[in-house]
Design an enzyme around this catalytic site. Sequence first.
Site, short mmCIF file in Angstrom:
data_model
loop_
_atom_site.label_atom_id
_atom_site.label_comp_id
_atom_site.label_asym_id
_atom_site.label_seq_id
_atom_site.Cartn_x
_atom_site.Cartn_y
_atom_site.Cartn_z
N CYS A 287 24.54 24.30 -52.17
CA CYS A 287 25.99 24.53 -52.06
C CYS A 287 26.40 25.01 -50.67
CB CYS A 287 26.42 25.56 -53.09
SG CYS A 287 25.49 25.45 -54.60
N ARG B 238 3.45 23.45 -32.76
CA ARG B 238 4.10 22.17 -33.04
C ARG B 238 3.26 20.97 -32.60
NH1 ARG B 238 9.67 21.81 -33.01
NH2 ARG B 238 9.71 23.70 -31.76
N ARG C 8 15.16 22.76 -40.31
CA ARG C 8 15.36 22.45 -38.90
C ARG C 8 16.67 21.71 -38.59
NH1 ARG C 8 12.51 19.90 -35.79
NH2 ARG C 8 12.48 21.47 -34.17
N GLU D 148 -1.81 28.57 -27.19
CA GLU D 148 -1.27 28.86 -28.52
C GLU D 148 -0.39 27.71 -29.02
OE1 GLU D 148 1.06 32.39 -28.00
OE2 GLU D 148 -0.65 33.65 -27.52
N1 LLP Z 1 3.17 31.45 -29.12
C1 LLP Z 1 4.28 32.21 -29.30
C2 LLP Z 1 4.27 33.57 -28.79
C3 LLP Z 1 5.41 31.69 -29.95
O1 LLP Z 1 6.49 32.43 -30.09
C4 LLP Z 1 5.37 30.35 -30.43
C5 LLP Z 1 6.51 29.78 -31.14
C6 LLP Z 1 4.19 29.61 -30.24
C7 LLP Z 1 3.12 30.18 -29.58
C8 LLP Z 1 4.06 28.18 -30.71
O2 LLP Z 1 4.97 27.38 -30.07
P1 LLP Z 1 4.92 25.78 -30.23
O3 LLP Z 1 3.63 25.29 -29.63
O4 LLP Z 1 5.01 25.49 -31.67
O5 LLP Z 1 6.11 25.32 -29.47
N2 LLP Z 1 11.17 27.15 -35.66
C9 LLP Z 1 11.36 26.48 -34.41
C10 LLP Z 1 10.27 26.80 -33.41
C11 LLP Z 1 10.09 28.27 -33.16
C12 LLP Z 1 8.98 28.57 -32.21
C13 LLP Z 1 8.70 30.02 -32.15
N3 LLP Z 1 7.59 30.41 -31.34
C14 LLP Z 1 11.49 24.98 -34.66
O6 LLP Z 1 11.49 24.56 -35.81
O7 LLP Z 1 11.67 24.22 -33.72
#
Ligand code: LLP
Length: 413
Positions: free
Chosen positions: A332, A267, A303, A264
């Site tokens: 603001c 990023r 972020r 999954e």
């Molecule tokens: N699967 C699940 C169950 C997740 O909760 C997430 C991300 C992913 C996959 C994908 O994760 P990645 O490959 O993107 O690391 N807003 C935060 C990141 C929050 C991630 C939440 N869950 C940021 O801007 O760094």
Amino acid sequence: MSADLKFDYKALAKEFGTPFYIYDFDMIKERFLRLKTAFKARKSQIFYAMKANSNLSLLSLLKELDSGFDCVSIGEVKRALQVGTKPYKIIFSGVGKSELELKQALEYDILYINLESEAEMYVLENVAKKLDIKARISIRVNPNVDAKTHPYISTGLNVNKFGVAFDLARKMYLYAHKSEFLEPVGIHFHIGSQLLDISPIHEASTLVAKLVRELKALNIELKFFDIGGGLGVSYEGESEPDLYAYAQGVLGSLSGLDLTIALEPGRFLVARAGELVSSVLYEKITPSKRFIITDAAMNDLLRPSLYNAYHEIVLPYNEGEKSPCDVVGGICESGDFFAKDRLLEQSKNGDILVIKNAGAYGFSMSSNYNTRPKVCELAKFKDKNDKTQIKLIRKRQSFETLVQDELECLKEG
Ligand code: LLP
């Protein structure tokens, strides 16, 4: 370091206005294929975590590459379906799915639902019973492994709200196995995001695989081993995890088991491919600081404000000596900043300022705070003749659409 001028920001700013996001679709494709190749020794399927960036054109690109989608709301499931994804390429995760969302997901007949609590399992069973179908489930196990990342995006410890502990997971699998309306098909873990050291994922994988073996001995045969996302990317020149080592570590923990690995990533696929392009509004010098105020703000890219996240920033057309400054938006709040004490050239009204590596959790976390419209999004890609093309993939939001839902209520009196 100056931005490599792969295209003319000025011309784009003139045509589309600023701020805008621009994504390099070829880079997304390249990263997708690289990850897929790393796992090719084993049955595997990528389910892109669209929470990172859910633009329909981007989803369409990934769908064409055979990606599935990991969704965390029924809205995201609908986005996947909207671009023509087959239901068996969609999975549904999240700690707080509503009964209605679960019902709709079952009606769409998606591949499986990742359960995050015992209470959710009983609700799902009941919904499936009413529909007289068997719900395919996977259970998110919380392996209590420290992902050593930012606390807000660390999810695999017992203090986090995510998943269930091993003992409870075992109990839930036994229950689901006996239920007429539940069919356990997978197991899931996701311990955090932006992991540059992937050894915690391997640690978790080994622990979770042990449970799979125990379940197998009890005649509960799972098909999917869902390792979540979490792969870190380079924001500040860090080296990114070796995908081959990532795959080998996971495969190594699964010896003797015949499972399809579900990934999954969010990023990893999109972060580096996106930039937020803005214009400088003003430079402002106070007795203690120099500020660059841009027309983008925290509502466009949250972020830095939320996680103190680092994003490289460049003034691609400016030259001369650099001096420390804060790059801020016009909202603001003192928390409305993109960078603090960053070394940048002098700038003036109208100069282009680019915030890099903003393809993940940029637009998707943006809001209308301060009644600021959502910005437009562009895609950049090479056509068959190797010519760079730019395509508008989301129009800038108008004031009219921003207030539309309120206005209708206001008019109804
Ligand atoms: N699967 C699940 C169950 C997740 O909760 C997430 C991300 C992913 C996959 C994908 O994760 P990645 O490959 O993107 O690391 N807003 C935060 C990141 C929050 C991630 C939440 N869950 C940021 O801007 O760094």
